[in-house]
Write a protein that holds these residues in place. Structure first.
Motif, short mmCIF file in Angstrom:
data_model
loop_
_atom_site.label_atom_id
_atom_site.label_comp_id
_atom_site.label_asym_id
_atom_site.label_seq_id
_atom_site.Cartn_x
_atom_site.Cartn_y
_atom_site.Cartn_z
N LEU A 1 1.25 -0.85 -0.20
CA LEU A 1 -0.25 0.22 -0.23
C LEU A 1 1.30 1.33 0.08
O LEU A 1 0.49 2.44 -0.57
N LEU A 2 1.78 1.14 0.95
CA LEU A 2 2.63 2.39 0.67
C LEU A 2 3.32 2.41 -0.53
O LEU A 2 4.06 4.04 -0.85
N PHE A 3 3.62 1.81 -1.23
CA PHE A 3 4.99 1.66 -2.28
C PHE A 3 4.32 2.38 -3.60
O PHE A 3 4.97 3.75 -4.30
N PRO A 4 3.24 2.36 -3.66
CA PRO A 4 2.21 3.63 -4.46
C PRO A 4 2.14 5.30 -4.85
O PRO A 4 2.39 6.83 -4.62
N ALA A 5 2.08 5.10 -3.59
CA ALA A 5 2.50 6.73 -2.84
C ALA A 5 3.26 7.20 -2.63
O ALA A 5 3.93 8.31 -2.40
N ILE A 6 3.90 5.97 -2.04
CA ILE A 6 5.78 7.05 -2.15
C ILE A 6 6.50 7.36 -3.66
O ILE A 6 6.94 7.92 -3.99
N ILE A 7 6.19 6.22 -4.76
CA ILE A 7 5.92 7.14 -5.86
C ILE A 7 5.25 8.30 -6.56
O ILE A 7 6.05 9.14 -6.76
N LEU A 8 3.95 8.63 -5.65
CA LEU A 8 3.23 9.55 -6.31
C LEU A 8 4.46 10.71 -5.42
O LEU A 8 4.26 11.77 -6.35
N LEU A 9 4.53 10.62 -4.00
CA LEU A 9 5.44 11.56 -3.58
C LEU A 9 6.32 12.08 -4.48
O LEU A 9 6.47 13.54 -4.78
N GLY A 10 7.08 11.27 -4.94
CA GLY A 10 8.15 11.17 -5.47
C GLY A 10 8.70 12.19 -6.58
O GLY A 10 8.76 13.38 -7.11
N VAL A 11 7.44 11.53 -7.30
CA VAL A 11 6.84 11.84 -9.12
C VAL A 11 6.21 14.00 -8.43
O VAL A 11 6.35 14.42 -9.39
N TYR A 12 6.17 13.75 -7.79
CA TYR A 12 5.31 15.35 -7.29
C TYR A 12 6.63 16.14 -6.24
O TYR A 12 6.03 16.83 -7.19
N ILE B 1 11.83 8.49 -5.21
CA ILE B 1 11.06 6.07 -5.98
C ILE B 1 12.00 5.75 -5.50
O ILE B 1 11.82 4.62 -5.24
N ALA B 2 13.67 5.74 -5.37
CA ALA B 2 14.84 4.75 -4.99
C ALA B 2 13.81 4.21 -3.75
O ALA B 2 14.30 3.25 -3.22
N THR B 3 13.76 4.67 -3.06
CA THR B 3 13.57 4.41 -1.05
C THR B 3 12.14 3.87 -1.78
O THR B 3 12.29 2.20 -0.79
N GLY B 4 11.77 3.60 -2.19
CA GLY B 4 9.64 3.15 -2.37
C GLY B 4 10.22 1.95 -3.16
O GLY B 4 10.54 0.26 -2.29
N PHE B 5 11.49 1.78 -4.28
CA PHE B 5 11.69 0.56 -4.03
C PHE B 5 12.64 -0.29 -3.78
O PHE B 5 12.58 -1.58 -3.63
N LEU B 6 13.34 0.41 -2.57
CA LEU B 6 13.99 -0.31 -1.37
C LEU B 6 13.27 -0.73 -0.64
O LEU B 6 13.60 -2.93 -0.01
N LEU B 7 11.84 -0.59 -0.20
CA LEU B 7 10.82 -1.47 0.65
C LEU B 7 10.20 -2.11 -0.34
O LEU B 7 10.50 -3.25 1.08
N MET B 8 10.13 -1.88 -1.39
CA MET B 8 9.20 -3.54 -2.11
C MET B 8 10.87 -3.84 -1.82
O MET B 8 10.57 -5.74 -1.71
#
Lengths: 123, 231
Positions: free
Chosen positions: B109-120, B139-146
Motif C-alpha cells: 500500500l505504501l509503494f504507490p504513495a511513495i512513488i506519487l510523492l517522488g513524482v510530485y 522513488i528509489a526508497t520506494g523500490f528499496l522498500l519493495m
C-alpha cells in the motif's frame, strides 16, 4: 490570537512533550524492546499531534491546511507501526530476547548492562 | 581529564568564533553588487520561477548540473562494476528470514504513495523545495522498500539502463536545441508562462523531470546490485 491558534498551540505543546519523553526513553531504557516502545509509540503520537496542531493553527487563514496535515497524520499512523513491528521482529528472529525479571539469566544480563553503563559514566 | 581539556578547547574556539562572527553583516551584506542580486532579480522577472535555487541549478548553471548527473552516473557504474558477479539464479537473494505479512501488505500500500510523492517532488521542482535529485531518491526508497519486503521482487536492469540513457540523452539534446534556437547551451528557449503555474519556467520542469527519472533509475539499480550481492 484566535481560538484556533490557541487550540493548535495546545496540540503542539502536547506533541512536543511526547517527543521529548520519547527521546528520553531511547536514552534511558535498557534493551531494544523498551527503546522501541519509547522511540515509536511516543514519537508517533508526538509527531501526529505536532503536525495536526500546525494544521489547526493555520486553519484560520486557509482551511485546506487541516486536510493536508490530516493526510500526513494518516501516513504516519500507517507507516510508523509497520516499521517498528519490522524492527522488533528482526531483533526477535536474531534471538535477542527481552529482559524479563523472572528469568535468572536475563536478570544477570540486565545487571551487566547497568554496571557497564555505570563504568562508562565514571570513566 | 582528557574530556575536560577537550571541552575547554572547544569553549575557547567557540568563544573566538562567536566574537569574530559578531561583526559580520554590521554594515550591510558582505558581498556587494555580487552575482546574488542578478539571480534574485532575473529569477522572478525573466524566468517566472518561484524557486530561486532551482533556477540557478537548472538554468543559470545548467552545465554544472549536467556534470553532477554525470558524476552520479559514473559512481553508479563504478559500484556496479565492482559488485557485479555472474550468478546462476538471478533475482534470488539470500535472506535470513522472510518478512512478515504485515510488512508485505503494508509496503504494497505504501509503494504507490511513495512513488506519487517522488513524482510530485520532481514535477513541482520549480515551485516548491525539492527537485529532480530529491524526487528520484524518494522513488528509489520506494523500490528499496519493495525489495526489502518481497524477496522475489526484481527490477529489470535492462529497463533501468534504457530509462537512464534516454533521460541523459534528452538532457543533452535539450541543451543543444537551445543552441539551434540561437541561444547558448542549456539556456531557456521556451515560453516562460506565469509565476506559480505548473506549466511555467520554460525548460526547467522538463529538465528536472528528466533528472528525476535518471536519478531514480540509477539509485534503484544501485540498491538492487548491492542487495543481490552474494557471499
Amino acid at each position: 490570537m484566535s481560538l484556533l491558534e490557541i487550540i493548535g498551540g495546545i496540540f503542539i505543546l502536547v506533541g512536543s512533550v511526547f517527543l521529548f519523553l520519547g527521546g528520553l526513553g531511547i536514552f534511558r531504557m535498557p534493551d531494544v524492546y523498551n527503546r522501541l516502545q519509547a522511540g515509536t509509540k511516543a514519537t508517533t503520537l508526538g509527531a501526529m499531534s505536532v503536525i495536526l496542531g500546525v494544521g489547526i493553527s493555520q486553519a484560520a487563514t486557509d482551511w485546506t491546511w487541516i486536510l493536508k496535515t490530516l493526510v500526513i497524520v494518516i501516513f504516519i499512523a500507517y507507516s510508523n507501526p509497520i516499521s517498528s513491528h519490522a524492527l522488533a521482529r528482526a531483533m526477535y528472529k536474531r534471538k535477542k530476547f527481552p529482559l524479563v525479571k523472572s528469568k535468572a539469566e536475563n536478570m544477570d544480563a540486565y545487571r551487566e548492562i547497568i554496571e557497564t553503563e555505570k563504568e562508562e559514566v565514571k570513566s | 581529564m582528557k574530556k575536560l581539556i577537550v571541552i575547554l578547547l572547544l569553549a575557547v574556539t567557540g568563544y573566538f568564533m562567536v566574537i569574530s562572527f559578531m561583526d559580520l553583516g554590521k554594515d550591510g551584506p558582505v558581498v556587494k553588487n555580487g552575482v546574488k542580486d542578478f539571480y534574485l532579480d532575473k529569477t522572478v522577472s525573466e524566468l517566472k520561477v518561484a524557486n530561486t535555487i532551482t533556477s540557478i541549478v537548472v538554468n543559470f548553471r545548467g552545465f554544472d548540473t549536467l556534470g553532477e548527473v554525470t558524476v552520479l552516473f559514473l559512481a553508479a557504474t563504478a559500484l556496479g562494476g565492482i559488485l557485479y558477479k555472474k550468478r546462476h539464479h538471478v533475482g534470488e537473494r539470500s535472506v535470513l528470514f522472510p518478512s512478515s505479512t504485515i510488512v508485505k501488505a503494508g509496503s504494497k500500500l505504501l509503494f504507490p504513495a511513495i512513488i506519487l510523492l517522488g513524482v510530485y517532488v520532481f514535477v513541482h521542482g520549480h515551485l516548491s523545495p525539492g527537485g529532480g535529485f530529491q524526487g528520484g531518491t524518494i522513488i528509489a526508497t520506494g523500490f528499496l522498500l519493495m525489495l526489502l519486503a518481497y524477496d522475489n521482487f526484481s527490477v529489470s536492469h535492462k529497463v533501468l539502463s534504457y530509462i537512464e540513457s534516454f533521460a541523459g540523452i534528452f538532457f543533452v539534446l535539450f541543451g543543444l536545441s537551445g543552441m539551434f534556437m540561437g541561444k547558448t547551451f542549456l539556456e531557456n528557449f521556451m515560453p516562460v508562462g506565469n509565476l506559480n503555474d505548473l506549466f511555467s519556467g520554460g525548460i526547467i520542469p522538463i529538465i528536472y523531470i528528466l533528472v528525476g527519472f535518471k536519478v531514480a533509475a540509477e539509485l534503484t539499480g544501485l540498491i538492487y546490485t548491492v542487495l543481490n550481492e552474494k557471499e
